[in-house]
Design an enzyme around this catalytic site. Structure first.
Site, PDB file in Angstrom:
ATOM      1  N   GLU A  59       0.977  -0.279  -4.906  1.00 14.67           N
ATOM      2  CA  GLU A  59      -0.130   0.674  -5.050  1.00 14.67           C
ATOM      3  C   GLU A  59       0.506   2.041  -5.281  1.00 14.67           C
ATOM      4  OE1 GLU A  59      -2.161   3.808  -4.335  1.00 14.67           O
ATOM      5  OE2 GLU A  59      -1.879   3.135  -2.268  1.00 14.67           O
ATOM      6  N   ASP A 109       0.825  -1.205   0.000  1.00 11.34           N
ATOM      7  CA  ASP A 109       0.000   0.000   0.000  1.00 11.34           C
ATOM      8  C   ASP A 109       0.867   1.268   0.000  1.00 11.34           C
ATOM      9  OD1 ASP A 109      -2.662   1.210   0.290  1.00 11.34           O
ATOM     10  OD2 ASP A 109      -1.977   1.801   2.279  1.00 11.34           O
ATOM     11  N   ASP A 123     -11.460   1.602  -2.259  1.00 16.82           N
ATOM     12  CA  ASP A 123     -11.703   3.002  -1.917  1.00 16.82           C
ATOM     13  C   ASP A 123     -12.599   3.715  -2.932  1.00 16.82           C
ATOM     14  OD1 ASP A 123     -10.262   3.050   0.457  1.00 16.82           O
ATOM     15  OD2 ASP A 123      -8.381   3.544  -0.543  1.00 16.82           O
TER      16      ASP A 123
END
Length: 531
Positions: free
Chosen positions: A371, A324, A424
Protein backbone atom coordinates in the site's frame (compact mmCIF):
# COMPACT_ATOMS: atom_id res chain seq x y z
CA UNK A 1 -27.85 11.32 -10.22
CA UNK A 2 -30.31 8.55 -10.99
CA UNK A 3 -29.72 5.08 -9.70
CA UNK A 4 -28.44 3.19 -12.72
CA UNK A 5 -27.52 -0.23 -11.34
CA UNK A 6 -30.72 -1.77 -12.78
CA UNK A 7 -29.76 -5.41 -13.13
CA UNK A 8 -33.24 -6.39 -14.19
CA UNK A 9 -32.75 -4.43 -17.43
CA UNK A 10 -29.21 -5.64 -18.02
CA UNK A 11 -28.60 -7.96 -20.94
CA UNK A 12 -25.38 -9.42 -22.30
CA UNK A 13 -24.22 -8.07 -25.66
CA UNK A 14 -23.69 -10.66 -28.39
CA UNK A 15 -19.92 -10.86 -28.06
CA UNK A 16 -17.91 -13.95 -27.24
CA UNK A 17 -15.28 -12.70 -24.78
CA UNK A 18 -13.48 -16.07 -24.93
CA UNK A 19 -12.32 -15.11 -28.44
CA UNK A 20 -10.78 -11.96 -27.03
CA UNK A 21 -8.54 -13.90 -24.67
CA UNK A 22 -5.78 -15.70 -26.57
CA UNK A 23 -4.49 -18.84 -24.97
CA UNK A 24 -1.47 -17.77 -22.98
CA UNK A 25 1.44 -19.83 -21.84
CA UNK A 26 1.18 -20.61 -18.14
CA UNK A 27 3.61 -18.49 -16.11
CA UNK A 28 4.58 -19.42 -12.57
CA UNK A 29 4.99 -15.83 -11.37
CA UNK A 30 1.85 -15.11 -9.36
CA UNK A 31 1.47 -11.58 -10.75
CA UNK A 32 2.05 -12.29 -14.42
CA UNK A 33 -1.53 -13.24 -15.34
CA UNK A 34 -4.23 -10.60 -15.35
CA UNK A 35 -6.80 -11.18 -12.66
CA UNK A 36 -9.63 -9.59 -10.74
CA UNK A 37 -10.75 -9.53 -7.15
CA UNK A 38 -13.62 -8.42 -4.93
CA UNK A 39 -13.07 -6.77 -1.54
CA UNK A 40 -15.51 -7.92 1.11
CA UNK A 41 -14.51 -8.21 4.79
CA UNK A 42 -15.59 -11.36 6.62
CA UNK A 43 -17.70 -9.29 9.01
CA UNK A 44 -19.65 -7.85 6.06
CA UNK A 45 -21.01 -11.24 5.00
CA UNK A 46 -24.68 -12.01 5.68
CA UNK A 47 -25.65 -14.03 8.74
CA UNK A 48 -28.54 -14.32 11.18
CA UNK A 49 -26.37 -13.63 14.22
CA UNK A 50 -25.08 -10.07 14.08
CA UNK A 51 -21.87 -10.38 12.07
CA UNK A 52 -20.46 -12.24 9.10
CA UNK A 53 -18.45 -15.35 9.97
CA UNK A 54 -16.17 -17.95 8.40
CA UNK A 55 -19.10 -20.38 8.01
CA UNK A 56 -21.50 -21.32 5.24
CA UNK A 57 -22.23 -17.82 3.98
CA UNK A 58 -18.48 -17.45 3.40
CA UNK A 59 -18.52 -20.74 1.48
CA UNK A 60 -21.38 -19.42 -0.66
CA UNK A 61 -19.48 -16.22 -1.36
CA UNK A 62 -16.47 -18.24 -2.52
CA UNK A 63 -18.79 -20.04 -4.95
CA UNK A 64 -20.08 -16.65 -6.11
CA UNK A 65 -16.49 -15.50 -6.70
CA UNK A 66 -15.63 -18.65 -8.65
CA UNK A 67 -18.77 -18.44 -10.79
CA UNK A 68 -17.98 -14.77 -11.44
CA UNK A 69 -14.52 -15.79 -12.72
CA UNK A 70 -12.69 -13.97 -9.92
CA UNK A 71 -9.24 -15.17 -8.90
CA UNK A 72 -8.96 -13.44 -5.54
CA UNK A 73 -10.95 -12.46 -2.47
CA UNK A 74 -9.50 -9.54 -0.50
CA UNK A 75 -10.49 -9.29 3.14
CA UNK A 76 -9.50 -6.87 5.86
CA UNK A 77 -7.41 -7.96 8.90
CA UNK A 78 -9.12 -10.76 10.84
CA UNK A 79 -7.61 -10.13 14.28
CA UNK A 80 -9.63 -9.48 17.46
CA UNK A 81 -10.51 -5.80 17.54
CA UNK A 82 -9.98 -3.29 20.33
CA UNK A 83 -11.44 0.16 21.04
CA UNK A 84 -13.02 1.66 17.93
CA UNK A 85 -13.70 -1.76 16.37
CA UNK A 86 -11.12 -1.19 13.65
CA UNK A 87 -9.54 -4.34 12.19
CA UNK A 88 -6.38 -2.25 11.96
CA UNK A 89 -6.27 -2.00 15.77
CA UNK A 90 -6.07 -5.54 17.08
CA UNK A 91 -5.25 -7.27 20.34
CA UNK A 92 -2.88 -9.52 18.39
CA UNK A 93 -0.98 -9.67 15.11
CA UNK A 94 -1.47 -13.43 15.05
CA UNK A 95 -4.88 -14.27 16.57
CA UNK A 96 -8.26 -14.58 14.86
CA UNK A 97 -11.34 -12.61 15.87
CA UNK A 98 -13.68 -14.79 18.00
CA UNK A 99 -16.67 -12.80 16.72
CA UNK A 100 -16.05 -14.41 13.31
CA UNK A 101 -16.46 -17.96 14.66
CA UNK A 102 -19.56 -19.49 13.10
CA UNK A 103 -22.17 -20.55 15.65
CA UNK A 104 -24.08 -22.84 13.31
CA UNK A 105 -20.91 -24.87 12.65
CA UNK A 106 -20.48 -25.20 16.40
CA UNK A 107 -24.05 -26.50 16.57
CA UNK A 108 -23.26 -29.08 13.87
CA UNK A 109 -20.26 -30.20 15.94
CA UNK A 110 -22.53 -30.68 18.97
CA UNK A 111 -20.91 -27.82 20.90
CA UNK A 112 -23.98 -25.55 20.99
CA UNK A 113 -27.73 -26.02 21.06
CA UNK A 114 -29.74 -23.89 18.64
CA UNK A 115 -31.78 -22.32 21.42
CA UNK A 116 -28.57 -21.13 23.08
CA UNK A 117 -27.87 -18.60 20.34
CA UNK A 118 -30.75 -18.19 17.90
CA UNK A 119 -32.68 -15.69 20.03
CA UNK A 120 -29.71 -13.82 21.50
CA UNK A 121 -29.89 -10.09 20.78
CA UNK A 122 -26.73 -9.80 18.63
CA UNK A 123 -28.09 -7.09 16.33
CA UNK A 124 -30.67 -4.36 15.91
CA UNK A 125 -30.24 -4.10 12.13
CA UNK A 126 -29.01 -6.86 9.78
CA UNK A 127 -27.42 -4.20 7.54
CA UNK A 128 -24.86 -3.21 10.19
CA UNK A 129 -22.65 -4.81 12.82
CA UNK A 130 -23.43 -3.73 16.39
CA UNK A 131 -20.15 -4.28 18.22
CA UNK A 132 -21.61 -3.29 21.59
CA UNK A 133 -24.10 -6.16 21.47
CA UNK A 134 -21.42 -8.60 20.33
CA UNK A 135 -19.22 -7.50 23.22
CA UNK A 136 -22.05 -8.15 25.67
CA UNK A 137 -23.20 -11.54 24.42
CA UNK A 138 -20.88 -13.30 21.96
CA UNK A 139 -18.24 -14.64 24.33
CA UNK A 140 -20.93 -15.83 26.75
CA UNK A 141 -22.31 -18.08 24.03
CA UNK A 142 -18.84 -19.25 23.04
CA UNK A 143 -18.11 -20.11 26.67
CA UNK A 144 -20.89 -22.72 26.47
CA UNK A 145 -19.10 -24.34 23.52
CA UNK A 146 -15.79 -24.25 25.41
CA UNK A 147 -17.28 -26.07 28.39
CA UNK A 148 -18.44 -28.91 26.13
CA UNK A 149 -15.38 -29.01 23.89
CA UNK A 150 -12.38 -28.86 26.19
CA UNK A 151 -12.17 -32.51 27.22
CA UNK A 152 -13.44 -33.75 23.84
CA UNK A 153 -10.79 -31.90 21.82
CA UNK A 154 -8.02 -31.71 24.42
CA UNK A 155 -5.44 -33.57 22.34
CA UNK A 156 -6.09 -31.47 19.23
CA UNK A 157 -6.09 -28.26 21.28
CA UNK A 158 -2.74 -29.12 22.86
CA UNK A 159 -1.27 -29.87 19.41
CA UNK A 160 -2.57 -26.51 18.18
CA UNK A 161 -1.14 -24.86 21.27
CA UNK A 162 2.30 -26.36 20.67
CA UNK A 163 2.27 -25.40 17.00
CA UNK A 164 1.44 -21.78 17.87
CA UNK A 165 3.56 -21.47 21.00
CA UNK A 166 5.35 -18.38 19.66
CA UNK A 167 2.28 -16.21 20.28
CA UNK A 168 -0.67 -18.02 21.78
CA UNK A 169 0.34 -18.29 25.44
CA UNK A 170 1.09 -14.57 25.67
CA UNK A 171 -2.13 -13.74 23.83
CA UNK A 172 -4.37 -16.01 25.92
CA UNK A 173 -2.89 -14.79 29.21
CA UNK A 174 -3.17 -11.18 28.04
CA UNK A 175 -6.87 -11.59 27.23
CA UNK A 176 -7.51 -13.33 30.55
CA UNK A 177 -5.74 -10.48 32.34
CA UNK A 178 -7.73 -7.88 30.38
CA UNK A 179 -10.90 -9.54 31.63
CA UNK A 180 -9.56 -9.85 35.18
CA UNK A 181 -8.56 -6.16 35.35
CA UNK A 182 -11.91 -5.04 33.86
CA UNK A 183 -10.51 -4.08 30.44
CA UNK A 184 -8.09 -1.38 31.57
CA UNK A 185 -4.93 -0.91 29.51
CA UNK A 186 -2.00 -3.16 30.41
CA UNK A 187 0.07 -0.07 31.21
CA UNK A 188 -2.25 0.45 34.21
CA UNK A 189 -1.91 -3.12 35.55
CA UNK A 190 0.04 -3.78 38.76
CA UNK A 191 3.72 -3.22 38.10
CA UNK A 192 4.81 -6.86 38.51
CA UNK A 193 2.55 -8.16 35.75
CA UNK A 194 2.85 -5.02 33.63
CA UNK A 195 6.61 -5.59 33.55
CA UNK A 196 6.14 -9.37 33.12
CA UNK A 197 8.03 -10.41 36.23
CA UNK A 198 8.50 -14.17 36.22
CA UNK A 199 6.73 -14.74 39.54
CA UNK A 200 3.73 -12.65 38.45
CA UNK A 201 3.43 -14.48 35.13
CA UNK A 202 3.44 -17.84 36.93
CA UNK A 203 0.95 -16.70 39.60
CA UNK A 204 -1.59 -15.20 37.20
CA UNK A 205 -1.24 -18.11 34.76
CA UNK A 206 -2.17 -20.51 37.55
CA UNK A 207 -4.92 -18.33 39.01
CA UNK A 208 -6.52 -17.63 35.61
CA UNK A 209 -5.90 -21.07 34.10
CA UNK A 210 -9.51 -21.66 33.05
CA UNK A 211 -9.80 -18.23 31.42
CA UNK A 212 -6.47 -18.74 29.64
CA UNK A 213 -7.68 -22.10 28.33
CA UNK A 214 -10.88 -20.48 27.10
CA UNK A 215 -8.96 -17.99 24.96
CA UNK A 216 -6.73 -20.79 23.65
CA UNK A 217 -9.88 -22.73 22.73
CA UNK A 218 -11.30 -19.75 20.84
CA UNK A 219 -8.18 -19.61 18.69
CA UNK A 220 -8.25 -23.38 18.13
CA UNK A 221 -11.85 -23.30 16.96
CA UNK A 222 -11.38 -20.14 14.90
CA UNK A 223 -8.49 -21.58 12.93
CA UNK A 224 -10.20 -24.94 12.60
CA UNK A 225 -13.06 -23.15 10.86
CA UNK A 226 -10.65 -20.87 8.97
CA UNK A 227 -8.68 -23.84 7.61
CA UNK A 228 -11.91 -25.35 6.28
CA UNK A 229 -12.72 -22.05 4.57
CA UNK A 230 -9.23 -21.95 3.02
CA UNK A 231 -9.66 -25.52 1.74
CA UNK A 232 -12.95 -24.58 0.06
CA UNK A 233 -11.33 -21.50 -1.48
CA UNK A 234 -8.46 -23.58 -2.87
CA UNK A 235 -10.89 -26.08 -4.41
CA UNK A 236 -12.49 -23.17 -6.24
CA UNK A 237 -9.07 -21.72 -7.19
CA UNK A 238 -9.71 -18.57 -5.15
CA UNK A 239 -6.74 -17.02 -3.38
CA UNK A 240 -7.31 -14.94 -0.25
CA UNK A 241 -5.55 -11.58 0.06
CA UNK A 242 -4.96 -10.70 3.70
CA UNK A 243 -3.95 -7.39 5.20
CA UNK A 244 -1.15 -6.55 7.65
CA UNK A 245 -1.22 -3.14 9.38
CA UNK A 246 2.26 -1.67 9.69
CA UNK A 247 1.72 -0.73 13.36
CA UNK A 248 0.45 -2.73 16.30
CA UNK A 249 -2.07 -1.46 18.81
CA UNK A 250 -0.76 -0.18 22.14
CA UNK A 251 -3.57 -2.10 23.82
CA UNK A 252 -2.42 -5.50 22.59
CA UNK A 253 -0.67 -8.69 23.54
CA UNK A 254 2.00 -7.78 21.00
CA UNK A 255 2.91 -4.57 22.83
CA UNK A 256 2.76 -6.18 26.28
CA UNK A 257 4.76 -9.30 25.39
CA UNK A 258 7.22 -7.59 23.03
CA UNK A 259 7.54 -4.11 24.50
CA UNK A 260 11.24 -4.02 23.62
CA UNK A 261 10.44 -3.69 19.90
CA UNK A 262 8.67 -0.37 20.56
CA UNK A 263 9.81 3.07 21.67
CA UNK A 264 8.35 2.90 25.19
CA UNK A 265 9.36 4.38 28.53
CA UNK A 266 11.14 1.57 30.38
CA UNK A 267 9.32 2.13 33.66
CA UNK A 268 5.81 3.29 32.75
CA UNK A 269 5.71 1.45 29.40
CA UNK A 270 3.90 4.43 27.92
CA UNK A 271 4.96 5.38 24.38
CA UNK A 272 7.69 7.92 23.91
CA UNK A 273 6.42 8.71 20.43
CA UNK A 274 3.39 7.60 18.43
CA UNK A 275 2.60 7.21 14.75
CA UNK A 276 0.66 9.50 12.46
CA UNK A 277 0.91 11.44 9.24
CA UNK A 278 1.99 15.05 8.71
CA UNK A 279 -0.25 18.00 7.84
CA UNK A 280 -1.23 18.13 4.18
CA UNK A 281 -3.79 19.67 1.86
CA UNK A 282 -6.55 17.56 3.44
CA UNK A 283 -5.68 17.74 7.15
CA UNK A 284 -4.24 20.93 8.59
CA UNK A 285 -3.12 19.19 11.79
CA UNK A 286 -2.11 15.90 10.21
CA UNK A 287 -3.45 12.55 11.40
CA UNK A 288 -2.70 11.31 14.91
CA UNK A 289 -2.99 7.50 14.90
CA UNK A 290 -1.68 6.96 18.42
CA UNK A 291 0.06 3.63 17.77
CA UNK A 292 3.48 3.21 19.38
CA UNK A 293 6.29 3.38 16.83
CA UNK A 294 8.95 0.71 16.46
CA UNK A 295 12.43 0.80 17.87
CA UNK A 296 13.97 -0.04 14.52
CA UNK A 297 17.48 -0.04 15.96
CA UNK A 298 16.51 -2.82 18.39
CA UNK A 299 14.74 -4.75 15.64
CA UNK A 300 17.83 -4.46 13.44
CA UNK A 301 20.03 -5.82 16.24
CA UNK A 302 17.71 -8.84 16.55
CA UNK A 303 17.84 -9.36 12.75
CA UNK A 304 14.15 -8.41 12.53
CA UNK A 305 13.09 -11.65 14.18
CA UNK A 306 9.66 -10.35 15.25
CA UNK A 307 8.81 -9.09 11.78
CA UNK A 308 9.99 -12.32 10.17
CA UNK A 309 7.73 -14.29 12.51
CA UNK A 310 4.84 -11.95 11.83
CA UNK A 311 5.07 -12.44 8.06
CA UNK A 312 5.75 -16.16 8.32
CA UNK A 313 2.75 -16.85 10.56
CA UNK A 314 0.39 -14.65 8.55
CA UNK A 315 1.35 -16.51 5.37
CA UNK A 316 -0.21 -19.58 7.00
CA UNK A 317 -3.55 -17.74 7.00
CA UNK A 318 -3.49 -16.03 3.59
CA UNK A 319 -2.22 -16.62 0.07
CA UNK A 320 -1.13 -13.02 -0.50
CA UNK A 321 -0.38 -10.25 2.00
CA UNK A 322 -1.24 -6.59 1.50
CA UNK A 323 1.33 -4.64 3.50
CA UNK A 324 -0.23 -1.47 4.88
CA UNK A 325 1.49 1.97 4.85
CA UNK A 326 4.58 0.95 2.90
CA UNK A 327 5.82 4.55 3.03
CA UNK A 328 6.48 4.05 6.75
CA UNK A 329 9.21 1.50 6.03
CA UNK A 330 11.17 4.20 4.25
CA UNK A 331 10.46 6.97 6.77
CA UNK A 332 7.65 7.56 9.25
CA UNK A 333 5.97 10.49 10.96
CA UNK A 334 6.61 10.28 14.70
CA UNK A 335 4.72 12.48 17.17
CA UNK A 336 5.62 13.11 20.84
CA UNK A 337 3.33 11.12 23.12
CA UNK A 338 0.65 13.33 24.62
CA UNK A 339 0.41 15.78 21.73
CA UNK A 340 -3.18 16.46 20.72
CA UNK A 341 -2.39 16.74 17.00
CA UNK A 342 0.24 15.37 14.63
CA UNK A 343 1.35 18.87 13.65
CA UNK A 344 4.60 18.86 15.62
CA UNK A 345 5.88 15.43 14.68
CA UNK A 346 9.15 14.64 12.97
CA UNK A 347 10.00 12.39 10.06
CA UNK A 348 12.29 9.54 11.10
CA UNK A 349 14.05 6.90 9.05
CA UNK A 350 12.53 3.44 8.79
CA UNK A 351 14.40 0.18 8.18
CA UNK A 352 14.40 0.60 4.42
CA UNK A 353 15.45 -2.25 2.16
CA UNK A 354 17.37 -4.00 4.94
CA UNK A 355 14.14 -5.40 6.45
CA UNK A 356 12.86 -6.72 3.11
CA UNK A 357 16.25 -8.19 2.26
CA UNK A 358 16.19 -10.11 5.54
CA UNK A 359 12.62 -11.28 4.93
CA UNK A 360 13.61 -12.64 1.53
CA UNK A 361 16.70 -14.34 2.97
CA UNK A 362 14.64 -16.10 5.65
CA UNK A 363 11.35 -16.72 3.84
CA UNK A 364 12.17 -16.57 0.12
CA UNK A 365 10.20 -14.64 -2.49
CA UNK A 366 7.05 -13.36 -0.84
CA UNK A 367 3.53 -12.84 -2.25
CA UNK A 368 3.17 -9.23 -1.10
CA UNK A 369 1.20 -6.22 -2.31
CA UNK A 370 2.33 -2.86 -0.94
CA UNK A 371 0.00 0.00 0.00
CA UNK A 372 2.12 2.82 -1.38
CA UNK A 373 -0.52 5.55 -1.45
CA UNK A 374 0.23 9.12 -0.44
CA UNK A 375 2.98 11.60 -1.25
CA UNK A 376 5.92 9.47 -2.37
CA UNK A 377 9.47 10.71 -1.92
CA UNK A 378 12.41 9.66 -4.08
CA UNK A 379 13.45 7.33 -1.25
CA UNK A 380 10.07 5.56 -1.35
CA UNK A 381 10.28 5.15 -5.13
CA UNK A 382 13.77 3.70 -4.74
CA UNK A 383 12.63 1.28 -2.01
CA UNK A 384 9.63 0.23 -4.08
CA UNK A 385 11.91 -0.45 -7.04
CA UNK A 386 14.25 -2.56 -4.90
CA UNK A 387 11.58 -4.74 -3.32
CA UNK A 388 9.78 -5.22 -6.63
CA UNK A 389 6.35 -5.76 -5.08
CA UNK A 390 3.31 -4.39 -6.91
CA UNK A 391 1.90 -1.16 -5.54
CA UNK A 392 -1.60 0.30 -5.60
CA UNK A 393 -3.47 2.78 -7.77
CA UNK A 394 -6.88 4.11 -6.71
CA UNK A 395 -9.02 5.48 -9.53
CA UNK A 396 -10.77 7.98 -7.30
CA UNK A 397 -7.40 9.66 -6.76
CA UNK A 398 -6.73 9.90 -10.48
CA UNK A 399 -9.45 12.26 -11.61
CA UNK A 400 -8.57 15.74 -10.46
CA UNK A 401 -9.83 17.60 -13.53
CA UNK A 402 -7.26 17.48 -16.33
CA UNK A 403 -4.46 16.39 -13.98
CA UNK A 404 -1.89 13.91 -15.25
CA UNK A 405 -2.07 11.70 -12.17
CA UNK A 406 -0.24 8.39 -11.80
CA UNK A 407 -3.64 6.94 -10.92
CA UNK A 408 -5.52 7.96 -14.05
CA UNK A 409 -6.15 4.82 -16.14
CA UNK A 410 -3.83 5.62 -19.08
CA UNK A 411 -0.86 6.05 -16.69
CA UNK A 412 -1.36 2.91 -14.58
CA UNK A 413 1.57 0.54 -14.95
CA UNK A 414 1.48 -3.25 -15.25
CA UNK A 415 3.11 -4.01 -11.89
CA UNK A 416 0.17 -2.40 -10.09
CA UNK A 417 -3.01 -3.36 -8.28
CA UNK A 418 -5.79 -1.03 -9.42
CA UNK A 419 -8.76 -0.24 -7.16
CA UNK A 420 -11.88 1.78 -7.87
CA UNK A 421 -11.65 2.66 -4.17
CA UNK A 422 -10.37 1.12 -0.94
CA UNK A 423 -11.95 0.59 2.48
CA UNK A 424 -10.97 4.19 3.35
CA UNK A 425 -12.68 5.76 0.33
CA UNK A 426 -16.25 6.66 -0.34
CA UNK A 427 -18.11 4.21 -2.52
CA UNK A 428 -17.90 5.02 -6.22
CA UNK A 429 -21.52 6.14 -6.28
CA UNK A 430 -21.09 8.52 -3.32
CA UNK A 431 -17.82 9.86 -4.73
CA UNK A 432 -19.38 10.62 -8.11
CA UNK A 433 -22.40 12.26 -6.50
CA UNK A 434 -20.18 14.63 -4.49
CA UNK A 435 -17.89 15.72 -7.33
CA UNK A 436 -18.28 19.34 -8.35
CA UNK A 437 -19.68 20.03 -11.80
CA UNK A 438 -16.28 20.46 -13.42
CA UNK A 439 -14.92 17.30 -11.88
CA UNK A 440 -17.94 15.21 -12.82
CA UNK A 441 -17.90 16.44 -16.42
CA UNK A 442 -14.25 15.43 -16.72
CA UNK A 443 -14.82 11.95 -15.27
CA UNK A 444 -17.92 11.43 -17.41
CA UNK A 445 -16.12 12.45 -20.58
CA UNK A 446 -12.93 10.51 -19.85
CA UNK A 447 -14.74 7.28 -18.96
CA UNK A 448 -17.61 7.76 -21.41
CA UNK A 449 -20.06 7.23 -18.55
CA UNK A 450 -23.70 6.67 -19.35
CA UNK A 451 -26.82 6.04 -17.32
CA UNK A 452 -27.62 3.12 -19.62
CA UNK A 453 -24.46 1.28 -18.61
CA UNK A 454 -24.46 2.61 -15.06
CA UNK A 455 -21.92 5.12 -13.77
CA UNK A 456 -20.57 2.61 -11.26
CA UNK A 457 -20.08 0.06 -14.05
CA UNK A 458 -18.22 2.67 -16.09
CA UNK A 459 -15.73 3.07 -13.25
CA UNK A 460 -15.42 -0.71 -12.88
CA UNK A 461 -14.89 -1.02 -16.64
CA UNK A 462 -12.06 1.54 -16.42
CA UNK A 463 -10.30 -0.50 -13.74
CA UNK A 464 -10.74 -3.73 -15.67
CA UNK A 465 -9.35 -2.18 -18.87
CA UNK A 466 -6.10 -0.93 -17.37
CA UNK A 467 -2.73 -2.62 -17.79
CA UNK A 468 -2.66 -3.39 -14.06
CA UNK A 469 -2.21 -7.09 -13.41
CA UNK A 470 -4.95 -7.13 -10.80
CA UNK A 471 -8.18 -5.13 -10.65
CA UNK A 472 -9.85 -4.95 -7.23
CA UNK A 473 -13.45 -3.81 -6.81
CA UNK A 474 -15.27 -3.29 -3.48
CA UNK A 475 -18.53 -5.22 -3.30
CA UNK A 476 -20.33 -1.93 -2.58
CA UNK A 477 -19.32 -0.66 -6.03
CA UNK A 478 -20.77 -3.69 -7.78
CA UNK A 479 -23.98 -3.07 -5.81
CA UNK A 480 -23.94 0.67 -6.60
CA UNK A 481 -24.36 1.66 -2.96
CA UNK A 482 -23.88 5.11 -1.48
CA UNK A 483 -22.31 6.50 1.67
CA UNK A 484 -24.59 4.34 3.83
CA UNK A 485 -22.29 1.47 2.84
CA UNK A 486 -18.97 3.26 3.35
CA UNK A 487 -16.55 1.03 5.23
CA UNK A 488 -14.41 3.63 6.98
CA UNK A 489 -14.07 7.38 7.18
CA UNK A 490 -10.54 8.01 8.53
CA UNK A 491 -10.38 10.15 11.65
CA UNK A 492 -13.87 9.26 12.85
CA UNK A 493 -15.22 6.80 15.43
CA UNK A 494 -18.50 5.01 15.98
CA UNK A 495 -19.79 4.56 12.44
CA UNK A 496 -17.05 2.56 10.73
CA UNK A 497 -16.44 -1.13 9.95
CA UNK A 498 -20.16 -1.86 10.19
CA UNK A 499 -21.70 -2.36 6.72
CA UNK A 500 -23.04 -5.81 5.88
CA UNK A 501 -24.32 -7.32 2.67
CA UNK A 502 -27.70 -9.00 2.29
CA UNK A 503 -28.09 -12.59 1.08
CA UNK A 504 -30.07 -11.35 -1.91
CA UNK A 505 -27.11 -9.25 -3.09
CA UNK A 506 -25.23 -12.28 -4.42
CA UNK A 507 -27.72 -13.13 -7.14
CA UNK A 508 -27.40 -14.81 -10.52
CA UNK A 509 -27.92 -11.62 -12.51
CA UNK A 510 -25.08 -9.80 -10.76
CA UNK A 511 -22.83 -12.85 -11.02
CA UNK A 512 -23.36 -13.00 -14.79
CA UNK A 513 -22.58 -9.33 -15.23
CA UNK A 514 -19.39 -9.53 -13.16
CA UNK A 515 -18.36 -12.64 -15.06
CA UNK A 516 -18.96 -10.96 -18.40
CA UNK A 517 -16.89 -7.84 -17.71
CA UNK A 518 -14.14 -9.95 -16.11
CA UNK A 519 -13.84 -12.21 -19.17
CA UNK A 520 -14.20 -9.32 -21.61
CA UNK A 521 -11.00 -7.71 -20.30
CA UNK A 522 -8.95 -10.90 -19.98
CA UNK A 523 -9.10 -11.24 -16.21
CA UNK A 524 -11.04 -14.49 -15.84
CA UNK A 525 -9.85 -17.20 -13.47
CA UNK A 526 -10.25 -19.82 -16.16
CA UNK A 527 -7.64 -22.25 -14.96
CA UNK A 528 -6.02 -23.17 -11.64
CA UNK A 529 -3.34 -20.94 -10.18
CA UNK A 530 0.06 -22.54 -10.10
CA UNK A 531 1.42 -21.45 -6.73
Amino acid sequence: MDKINDLENFSIVEVDPDKLDDEREEIDDRYQRRGSCIILPIFSLPSNYGIGTVGKEAYKFIEFLAESEQRYWQILPIGPTTYGDSPYQSYSSFAGNPYLIDLELLEEDGLLEKEEFENVHFSDDPSYVNYSLLYLYRLKVLKLAYNRAWSRYLKEIEEFRDKNAYWIEDYALYMALKEYFLDISWTEWPEDIKLRKKEALERYSAELKDEVNFFVFLQYIFFKQWDKLRDIAKKHHIDIIGDIPIYIAMDSADAWANSEILLLDEKTKNPIEVGGSPPDGFTEDGQLWGNPVYDWEYLKNTEYEWWIKRIEINLRFYDILRLDHFIGFSSFWSVPYGDETAKYGKRRKGPGYELFKKLKEELGELPIIIEDLGVLSDEVFELKKKVGYPGMAVLQFGFAPFANSDYIPHNIQENTIVYTGTHDNQTTRAWLEELDEKGFKFVKKYLNLSEEEGYNWGMIRAAMMTNARLAVIPMQDYLNLGDEARMNEPGTLGKNWRWRADKSDFNQKLMERIKYITKLYGRANGRPNRY
